[in-house]
Design an enzyme around this catalytic site. Structure first.
Site, PDB file in Angstrom:
ATOM      1  N   SER A  39       7.072   1.209   5.010  1.00  0.00           N
ATOM      2  CA  SER A  39       7.639  -0.115   5.283  1.00  0.00           C
ATOM      3  C   SER A  39       7.662  -1.013   4.054  1.00  0.00           C
ATOM      4  CB  SER A  39       6.850  -0.806   6.398  1.00  0.00           C
ATOM      5  OG  SER A  39       5.497  -0.923   6.026  1.00  0.00           O
ATOM      6  N   ASP A 308       3.247 -10.969   6.365  1.00  0.00           N
ATOM      7  CA  ASP A 308       2.783 -10.749   7.742  1.00  0.00           C
ATOM      8  C   ASP A 308       1.392 -10.119   7.647  1.00  0.00           C
ATOM      9  OD1 ASP A 308       3.298  -8.098   7.043  1.00  0.00           O
ATOM     10  OD2 ASP A 308       5.121  -7.938   8.253  1.00  0.00           O
ATOM     11  N   HIS A 311       2.175  -6.843   4.791  1.00  0.00           N
ATOM     12  CA  HIS A 311       3.071  -6.788   3.632  1.00  0.00           C
ATOM     13  C   HIS A 311       2.995  -8.037   2.764  1.00  0.00           C
ATOM     14  CE1 HIS A 311       4.791  -4.340   6.937  1.00  0.00           C
ATOM     15  NE2 HIS A 311       4.851  -3.451   5.964  1.00  0.00           N
TER      16      HIS A 311
END
Ligand SMILES: *[C@@H]1O[C@H](CO)[C@@H](O)[C@H](O)[C@H]1NC(C)=O
Ligand SMILES: *[C@@H]1O[C@H](CO)[C@@H](O)[C@H](O)[C@H]1NC(C)=O
Ligand SMILES: *[C@@H]1O[C@H](CO)[C@@H](O)[C@H](O)[C@H]1NC(C)=O
Length: 347
Positions: A39, A308, A311
């Site tokens: 991600s 978040d 990240h």
């Protein structure tokens, strides 16, 4: 005080410098760029998969960069949309949120494309490239000039080893054994990429997973600023990865591999860069640590290390990208930085 960050990467390498710099005037540094990752780099591959590990909704993307240090006019397209188009000549981003080195990693969140699957997708792209360029030799030459980025492994800890209710790995292996299992599989994929013609390859270590807001929320830090045993576990992986880079460089004289010390890059003092908050993300998160859709993020994103629960913010990515691209300290990118790597002339 330290920045305890999961430093990240690929996005970093493609991020641009401050607007005041003349980055956009720079020529493209390398003809093509292939990205294997999770991600931290996924730019859309998970959008069509059945998984909660996708972020194709606001406020995600609010700071998505336009320009890049490597001089590309556009960000590298995800495999999901690039496959079958001429865009593949610039490279492809195979990264998939929640994916790891091991096949089962992240599966409790839904579908993803693990490292093996990403390398398989690269093979598909190579075949398409052969058709565009006309023959094998031209394809080989083109691929040998590309820059390859591999950043995987965080999820093998977050969404496997340290999720014991979904995975058995922590009951089977000690942290050191688990790192060996990961590196063995990782090495297999890297050797395949080499066989497929990769000659300029950056291998990113894992950042300080024990310092993410998610880890601080889920685990007892026992008075420390981070969850130390998680950081120690990823340290075993990083040590072995550095060893792998050295072996690859001594075994293959026609290729260059560099190690990106994501863990070390996360060890700076955040206050010296003007960050004010490194223990919570900038956006309000849901139960899997992602931003709640369409909810306004914090006012000053530049003051936050985390976006978040997992990240980094673009503000941090810019710092990281610059340190990786042109390193002041050889321990950040060993044995050379990305700028030097992409300038090596290839056969
Ligand atoms: C490097 O070469 C040695 C000797 O041939 C071999 O045993 C080893 O597996 C190779 N390692 C890698 C990572 O290529
Ligand atoms: C960081 O921000 C969160 C909420 O956004 C707040 O609860 C926390 O106290 C802040 N931490 C610091 C060190 O400022
Ligand atoms: C380079 O990094 C190493 C390891 O983090 C550190 O010990 C050393 O002081 C750094 N050197 C400079 C010049 O910053």
């Amino acid at each position: 005080m330290k920045i305890w960050v999961v430093v990240v990467v690929v996005v970093c390498v493609v991020s641009n410098m401050m607007e005041s710099c003349c980055v956009k005037a720079l020529a493209q540094r390398v003809p093509c760029f292939f990205i294997f990752g999770d991600s931290l780099a996924d730019s859309g591959n998970n959008n069509h998969l059945h998984t909660s590990a996708k972020v194709n909704y606001p406020p995600y993307g609010i700071d998505f960069p336009e320009g890049q240090l490597l001089g590309f006019e556009h960000f590298i397209q995800p495999f999901a949309t690039a496959a079958g188009t001429d865009n593949i000549l610039d490279g492809v981003n195979y990264a998939s949120g929640s994916a790891g080195i091991l096949r089962q990693t992240g599966q409790h969140l839904g579908e993803n494309v693990n490292f093996l699957g990403q390398v398989w997708n690269h093979r598909v792209v190579m075949a398409q490239m052969g058709k565009i360029l006309g023959n094998r030799e031209l394809t080989r030459q083109h691929l040998s000039k590309c820059f390859y980025w591999v950043g995987l492994g965080s999820n093998d800890y977050i969404n496997n080893y340290y999720s014991p209710s979904h995975y058995t790995s922590s009951r089977i292996y000690t942290p050191e054994q688990f790192a060996s299992v990961l590196i063995e599989e990782y090495c297999r994929q890297i050797l395949t990429l080499y066989r497929y013609g990769a000659r300029k390859v950056a291998l990113a270590g894992i950042g300080r997973v024990g310092c993410t807001p998610n880890s601080l929320f889920l685990h007892d830090t026992k008075g420390s600023a981070c969850v130390d045993y998680i950081n120690k576990a990823v340290g075993y992986f990083n040590d072995k990865l550095l060893g792998l880079v050295e072996k690859l460089n001594s075994n293959f004289s026609d290729a260059k591999f560099i190690y990106i010390d994501s863990y070390g890059l996360g060890g700076v003092d955040p206050t010296s860069f003007g960050f004010k908050n490194w223990s919570s993300g900038c956006c309000a998160v849901n139960d899997v640590g992602q931003c709640i859709p369409s909810k306004n993020p914090c006012e000053n994103r530049k003051e936050y290390v985390f976006w978040d629960s997992f990240h980094p913010t673009e503000a941090l990515n810019l710092i990281t990208a610059n340190r990786i691209f042109s390193a002041e300290n050889l321990s950040d990118t060993y044995p050379m930085d990305v700028n030097q790597l992409v300038q090596i002339s290839s056969a």
